[in-house]
Design a protein around this motif. Sequence first.
Motif, PDB file in Angstrom:
ATOM      1  N   THR A 296       0.865  -1.179   0.000  1.00 45.48           N
ATOM      2  CA  THR A 296       0.000   0.000   0.000  1.00 45.48           C
ATOM      3  C   THR A 296       0.899   1.227   0.000  1.00 45.48           C
ATOM      4  OG1 THR A 296      -1.755  -1.141   1.209  1.00 45.48           O
ATOM      5  CG2 THR A 296      -1.813   1.261   1.193  1.00 45.48           C
ATOM      6  N   THR A 298       1.094   5.178   0.113  1.00 46.30           N
ATOM      7  CA  THR A 298       0.352   6.379   0.494  1.00 46.30           C
ATOM      8  C   THR A 298       1.253   7.593   0.306  1.00 46.30           C
ATOM      9  OG1 THR A 298      -0.881   5.115   2.145  1.00 46.30           O
ATOM     10  CG2 THR A 298      -0.952   7.511   2.320  1.00 46.30           C
ATOM     11  N   ASN A 325      -3.184  10.228  -0.710  1.00 51.02           N
ATOM     12  CA  ASN A 325      -3.552   9.459  -1.896  1.00 51.02           C
ATOM     13  C   ASN A 325      -3.027   8.033  -1.744  1.00 51.02           C
ATOM     14  OD1 ASN A 325      -4.701   9.222  -4.515  1.00 51.02           O
ATOM     15  ND2 ASN A 325      -2.656   9.312  -5.407  1.00 51.02           N
ATOM     16  N   ASP A 326      -3.900   7.042  -1.877  1.00 49.26           N
ATOM     17  CA  ASP A 326      -3.531   5.644  -1.653  1.00 49.26           C
ATOM     18  C   ASP A 326      -3.556   4.851  -2.957  1.00 49.26           C
ATOM     19  OD1 ASP A 326      -3.211   5.788   1.166  1.00 49.26           O
ATOM     20  OD2 ASP A 326      -5.381   5.754   1.409  1.00 49.26           O
ATOM     21  N   ASP A 327      -2.550   3.995  -3.109  1.00 53.44           N
ATOM     22  CA  ASP A 327      -2.504   3.024  -4.203  1.00 53.44           C
ATOM     23  C   ASP A 327      -2.118   1.674  -3.617  1.00 53.44           C
ATOM     24  OD1 ASP A 327      -2.716   4.596  -6.904  1.00 53.44           O
ATOM     25  OD2 ASP A 327      -1.329   5.768  -5.676  1.00 53.44           O
ATOM     26  N   SER A 328      -2.572   0.611  -4.252  1.00 50.19           N
ATOM     27  CA  SER A 328      -2.237  -0.743  -3.803  1.00 50.19           C
ATOM     28  C   SER A 328      -1.736  -1.560  -4.978  1.00 50.19           C
ATOM     29  CB  SER A 328      -3.455  -1.429  -3.177  1.00 50.19           C
ATOM     30  OG  SER A 328      -3.866  -0.761  -2.003  1.00 50.19           O
ATOM     31  N   ASP A 329      -0.741  -2.398  -4.703  1.00 42.90           N
ATOM     32  CA  ASP A 329      -0.180  -3.269  -5.731  1.00 42.90           C
ATOM     33  C   ASP A 329       0.327  -4.551  -5.093  1.00 42.90           C
ATOM     34  OD1 ASP A 329      -0.198  -2.242  -8.490  1.00 42.90           O
ATOM     35  OD2 ASP A 329       0.844  -0.514  -7.632  1.00 42.90           O
ATOM     36  N   ASN A 357       6.960   0.228 -10.396  1.00 35.90           N
ATOM     37  CA  ASN A 357       5.709   0.970 -10.567  1.00 35.90           C
ATOM     38  C   ASN A 357       5.947   2.463 -10.414  1.00 35.90           C
ATOM     39  OD1 ASN A 357       3.619  -1.170 -10.850  1.00 35.90           O
ATOM     40  ND2 ASN A 357       4.337  -1.768  -8.818  1.00 35.90           N
ATOM     41  N   TYR A 359       3.880   6.140  -9.508  1.00 36.77           N
ATOM     42  CA  TYR A 359       2.674   6.645  -8.861  1.00 36.77           C
ATOM     43  C   TYR A 359       2.650   8.168  -8.970  1.00 36.77           C
ATOM     44  CZ  TYR A 359       2.838   1.959  -6.889  1.00 36.77           C
ATOM     45  OH  TYR A 359       2.903   0.600  -6.743  1.00 36.77           O
TER      46      TYR A 359
END
Length: 478
Positions: A296, A298, A325-329, A357, A359
């Motif tokens: 995760t 952030t 702002n959150d992203d998950s991978d 990745n 972001y």
Amino acid sequence: MFNASWMNACKEWTPCWDHQPMANNAMKLQSPLLLPLLLCATSAVAQPFATLDARSMAMGDTGVASAQPGTAALFNPALLSYNSDGETIHIILPNLGVSVFADPDALDAYNEIEDEAYIDNIDIAIQGMENPDNQADFIRNKEQFTNNSRSLSSNLNELSEQPFRINAAGFASVAIPTKALGLAVFANVNATIETTPIVTDCDTELLNDYVDFFESVQTEAELYIAASTNPTAGCNDTPIAVQSGASVIITDPSDDLTSEVIVAGVTISELGIAIAHDFRLFGKDVSLGITPKLQTITSYYATPSVQQLDDDNYDLADELEDSENDDSDVNLDIGLATSFLSDSLTVGLTIKNIIANQYETSVSPRTGRAVTFDVDTQARLGVAWDAPAGLTFAADLDLTKNKPFFLGEDTQFLGVGVEWDVASMIRLRGGLRSNLADADDQAITAGLGFNIIAVYFDLGAQFSENNAGGALQVGVQF
């Protein structure tokens, strides 16, 4: 919720200039222009291969071939099945570490501003020009004002675009090392916060124009006459001084400052399981480990202006919280380990974040801009030698040059370290770490470990001209 208590100091500084009639201390400098940006500048290390593990930190940030099973998931999952007898369980609850970085040139500039007392000298000089004892006293104070102002402006420009960073990490794991199938379950959080003051060319021009104006007047009477010409400064033609009856009002230049602070943060939280297996290859035992993990990411991003930081109604913590702002991978680490010299020499290779990745932060409401940052693939080679007399020597080398999340220097670390296990009770550690991508980034490391029955404690520290860090680990082995 984002904890931004470290930023509260940013709002405590007073306006840089106080515009009042000349008889009432006009243009009294109360705090350094843009210096408050640096007083609240706390930030972090870039994105190096740095786990902030206490034992590793003490041994020059090594671990790819020398990590203990409890931290194998951080360094090299293959170590979970390498040379393991399956009779122990390792629990880490927890490992906590922190590291702080500041550019040496920026530190020199900041220290010079503090040591030379430019701000106090400017304040005294202004008061002296306002109420001189005689003509010679006016000239002396005017020269003190211009000399200190130029030095202050020069040092502030040295500080511009120089990031200050803080990196903090926490790690916990349960590891069961066995040759057949070594396992570890872990949670890891790594947070980076970076604050970078940006002094614009227009602000430099503004301050220089103020200095040029005061250099052009030689007496208090000339100052009054010069004000009648409506002198201006900077890109926006800010009025410097205007007549008001028998006195002069000096315009506050901070109203037209365009400089800003970039405040950006990234937190990477990982939950994963490390799996390792030992097999024979060309007559040698080779361990292969993989670490599938859920990440995760952030991010926080704000670009407050000087005016906003000076506004009592502005809350930087609120803006950062709103920018979350959150992203998950899903990602993967892989590692290899093997041995030579009757298993006394271990060689390890690890590749972290196989899937690179990119972001993007949220958009800054003031500038309408967002920034991108990368979580890149990292590769590192390690060697460890279990020598006689309880000594362990280790060396790690980054095979990739690792870029920072935002501003700052790249990192490519070469670390060497040693551990001396004294009677299986106390472990003394030391090491050196060099950044091959930045000659100014060289660190000395040290630490110790001890155990009370099955509970062990590790302490680590690192020191350099521009970096300092510390880590603590508590674990159980049975």
